[in-house]
Structures are given as C-alpha cells and as structure tokens.
Scaffold this motif. Sequence first.
Motif, short mmCIF file in Angstrom:
data_model
loop_
_atom_site.label_atom_id
_atom_site.label_comp_id
_atom_site.label_asym_id
_atom_site.label_seq_id
_atom_site.Cartn_x
_atom_site.Cartn_y
_atom_site.Cartn_z
N GLY A 20 0.78 -1.23 0.00
CA GLY A 20 0.00 0.00 0.00
C GLY A 20 0.81 1.27 0.00
N ARG A 21 2.13 1.17 -0.15
CA ARG A 21 2.97 2.37 -0.16
C ARG A 21 3.72 2.47 -1.47
NH1 ARG A 21 6.36 2.67 5.28
NH2 ARG A 21 6.04 4.91 5.04
N SER A 22 3.97 3.70 -1.88
CA SER A 22 4.61 3.95 -3.16
C SER A 22 6.12 4.08 -2.98
CB SER A 22 4.04 5.25 -3.75
OG SER A 22 4.62 5.53 -4.98
N ALA A 66 19.35 -4.98 -12.32
CA ALA A 66 19.74 -4.92 -10.90
C ALA A 66 19.09 -3.70 -10.24
CB ALA A 66 21.25 -4.85 -10.75
N PRO A 67 18.05 -3.91 -9.44
CA PRO A 67 17.43 -2.79 -8.70
C PRO A 67 18.21 -2.45 -7.43
CG PRO A 67 15.97 -4.74 -8.87
CD PRO A 67 17.36 -5.18 -9.21
N ASP A 68 18.08 -1.21 -7.01
CA ASP A 68 18.40 -0.85 -5.62
C ASP A 68 17.10 -1.06 -4.84
OD1 ASP A 68 20.92 -0.03 -6.36
OD2 ASP A 68 20.46 2.12 -6.27
N MET A 69 17.13 -1.90 -3.82
CA MET A 69 15.93 -2.07 -3.01
C MET A 69 15.51 -0.71 -2.44
SD MET A 69 14.67 -5.19 -2.55
CE MET A 69 14.06 -5.32 -0.86
N PRO A 70 14.20 -0.51 -2.19
CA PRO A 70 13.79 0.72 -1.51
C PRO A 70 14.66 0.97 -0.27
CG PRO A 70 11.87 -0.55 -2.17
CD PRO A 70 13.07 -1.40 -2.48
N TRP A 71 14.97 2.21 0.00
CA TRP A 71 15.84 2.67 1.09
C TRP A 71 17.33 2.52 0.73
CZ3 TRP A 71 13.91 4.40 5.98
CH2 TRP A 71 12.56 4.14 6.21
N GLU A 79 7.51 7.88 1.57
CA GLU A 79 7.07 9.11 2.23
C GLU A 79 6.81 8.83 3.71
OE1 GLU A 79 3.82 11.01 0.23
OE2 GLU A 79 3.39 12.32 1.93
N GLY A 80 7.33 9.69 4.57
CA GLY A 80 7.15 9.52 6.01
C GLY A 80 8.29 8.77 6.67
N PHE A 81 9.34 8.47 5.91
CA PHE A 81 10.46 7.69 6.47
C PHE A 81 11.10 8.36 7.67
CE2 PHE A 81 13.03 10.66 4.06
CZ PHE A 81 14.19 10.76 4.80
N GLU A 82 11.00 9.70 7.70
CA GLU A 82 11.72 10.45 8.73
C GLU A 82 11.24 10.14 10.15
OE1 GLU A 82 9.76 11.66 6.45
OE2 GLU A 82 8.29 13.03 7.34
#
Lengths: 281, 129
Positions: A20-22, A66-71, A79-82
């Motif tokens: 559910g997150r982009s 080869a992706p970079d995984m999220p983060w 959004e809201g990681f902070e």
Amino acid sequence: MSAPNYEPIIGRYVTIEVAGRSYRVYVEEAGQGQPVICFHTAGADSRQWRHIMNDAEMTTNYRFIAPDMPWHGKSLPPEGFEEEEYLLTTEVYVETVLKLVEALGLENPIYAGCSMGGRIALQLALNNPEPFKGFIAIEASDFQPAWYDIDWFHRPDAHGGEMGAALVSANIAPQGPKAERWNTQWMFMQSGPGVFRGDLNFYTKDDSLVGKLGGIDTSGKPLHIMVGTYDMTCTPEDAKRTADQIPGATLAVMEGIGHFPMSENPATFRPHFIEALAKMG
Amino acid sequence: MTSDLRDRFEDMGRELAAKPHLLRLGALFSETVLIEIDGNEYYLAFHRGELERVTEGPSRQTPWRFAIRTDAEALAKFWEPVPEPTFHDIFGFVKTGRGRIEGDILLLVKNLRFFKEFMALGRQEEATA
C-alpha cells in the motif's frame, strides 16, 4: 570530438506499490536475451553487480537487471520515512521483488540474489516460484542468527556505515583485488542511517524457512546455491546444510571468496556465475 | 617467546606511526587494550591513535577497555600473508571458538577499522588492509 566511452550499464527509475505504499526504485540494466534480475546484499546496492553487467561476453545472451531495493542506493525511502524505524520483513521483500518483475515486464526471469537476496531466492522458490525460470542463491542459507549486535549499526553517537563496513570486512576474502575489497566496503559506508540494521533485522531474525526447505520443487525451476570459503556469516557449512534439505538443489563452494562474491572478487566469481547461469537451462 | 611478541607489537606501533591514514582514523582512540596470547598478557596503551607503550603482564592493576584472547597458533595464522578462512579477521577467533573478545565491545566496534588495521600490521605482507 570522440564519443564518450560509456559503460553499457543504463539506469532508470520505476515506481511500484508495495504493501500500500509507493516506492521510487532505481534499476540498472545491461545486455540482451534471457532476463536475470539481480538483488544486492543487506546494507549495499546494485553496484555490487556492476562487473557482471559490464561483462561483454555474458551480456551477449543475458539481460541483467539490478534494482536498488527501496531505502538503498538511489532508491528513495517511502514518504514519512523520517519518523519511521526501518525494519525489513520477508513479506515486504517478497512483494517488492514480485512487483518489480511485473512493473519491468520481465518474462520468465532468472532470479539471482546474494546474502539477504539469497535468502529471498529460497523464499520465492518455496512460495512464489511461478514468475521465475530458476534461482541462483548466493551466500544463502535457511537461517543465520546474528553473531553481532545489530543495534551497533544505528546509533546517534557513531557512524553506522563506517562500523558496518568494518564489521563486514570480516566477510571479505583477502585474495580479492584491494580496490574491489574497498569498493565493496564503500557501499556499506554510504548506506542510509539504520538501513543495514533494518536489513539485518530481517536476515538475522526471520527463521520462517527452517524445516520447510524440503517443500521446494526444483524439478522445473532449478535452484543453485553458491558460497565462498571466507564467508563467516553464511559459511560453507551453512550453505551445505541448506542445499542438503532441498531435493535437486546444487551447491558450488567458491575458494578464495567471501560474502560478496560478485563485488569483492569479480574475476574469481565470473566462471562460477557462468556455471550457475548454465544450470538454469 | 613472550618478549618476542612484545617486540612484535612494538614494531607494529612503529609501523602505525608511519601511517597517516591510521593515525587519522585513531585520532579519538586513547585506550588500553589487553591482548592475551596463551595466557600471557600484553597491555597496549594507545594515545590519540599512537601506540605509546606495550607492557607485559600479569597485572591485575592495569585497566583495559577491551581484550582479545586467543592462542599463539591462531595469532600466527592471523598474521600469515594470506590467512586461511576464519583466521583472516579477529572476529574469526570468536566465531570458531579459538578466542574471545571481552570488555567494551562497542568501543571496539566504534574504532573497528582502526583496530583491525593495526592488528593486521603484524602480517608479513599487507593482505587485508
């Protein structure tokens, strides 16, 4: 004026939705033919695969993605990681891989992943094998409890990346070229705050594969496990224990290599990886 | 044998003093480390990244922040130019039960690159730096 001497690797961004997150995800690719989606270790990024992706011979018949995984790397956190504590889970990791395969339109890709990427190879082979042609699980085992305190790597009074790099150097074999051993550590030094710890939370605590590996069906989807003799996190014994539980799985033990084969010693890893790709049919 | 090891650590201290990047990495490291080999104690006193002195034990009065305890054979293997697996890193001693790391391990981890590279100075050729 001469043309720029570019490497063949190109990078692009794709947005996927997971739980559910982009997420805006950075993806590199090179080559043509059979797709191979390649996942990096904890605390690092897709640069670990750059030697494979720059290999003129292998990229003739294989398209490496080869992706970079999220983060990680150039992929952004959500959004809201902070205000969030990053803790990777098996469920989010598996869904990320499946959504990327779908978003990139990959047909029958080979999955290749190292360390936590290797663990997910086993999860996918057990629970979600359908989209894949086969699995290459590098430095992979069913479960590895931590032999260190993962909280070391996310503290307000010290640099988690530098400490993480100094710790993972224990898993790098002395035989690799000095420059590549240090390039391997650089990715950990650059890792975002708390990301290595959050990856290790998954890698060192998720024991959901224990006792279930016998359920992997390798008859139509080959599974090849690779391990370096200098890997102290996933040792050759750990990899053998894992392979022994999976009917039909194959195992390659690589001399003079540690936990980051494709990155720390590309020349020694190369023939082993060519052999692994051949096993995928 | 015991004095030989003290000489070796002192040689490593001289090599350390000639490596500006290590002195920079160790600039905040002013601690005493106990290295115990086959029960013989060596207290390595660092000041701002330099090895000021090596004192042999036994001593119950010398405070230390962290200790590495192993045996002479393991240390000799660690100092091989190309060490075999598990002898290539100080954590290998712990992982294989050939040694222990005790005390303020977080302090070691905060200075891990510095201390690992110092310990590797005992190698005949630089293999893991």
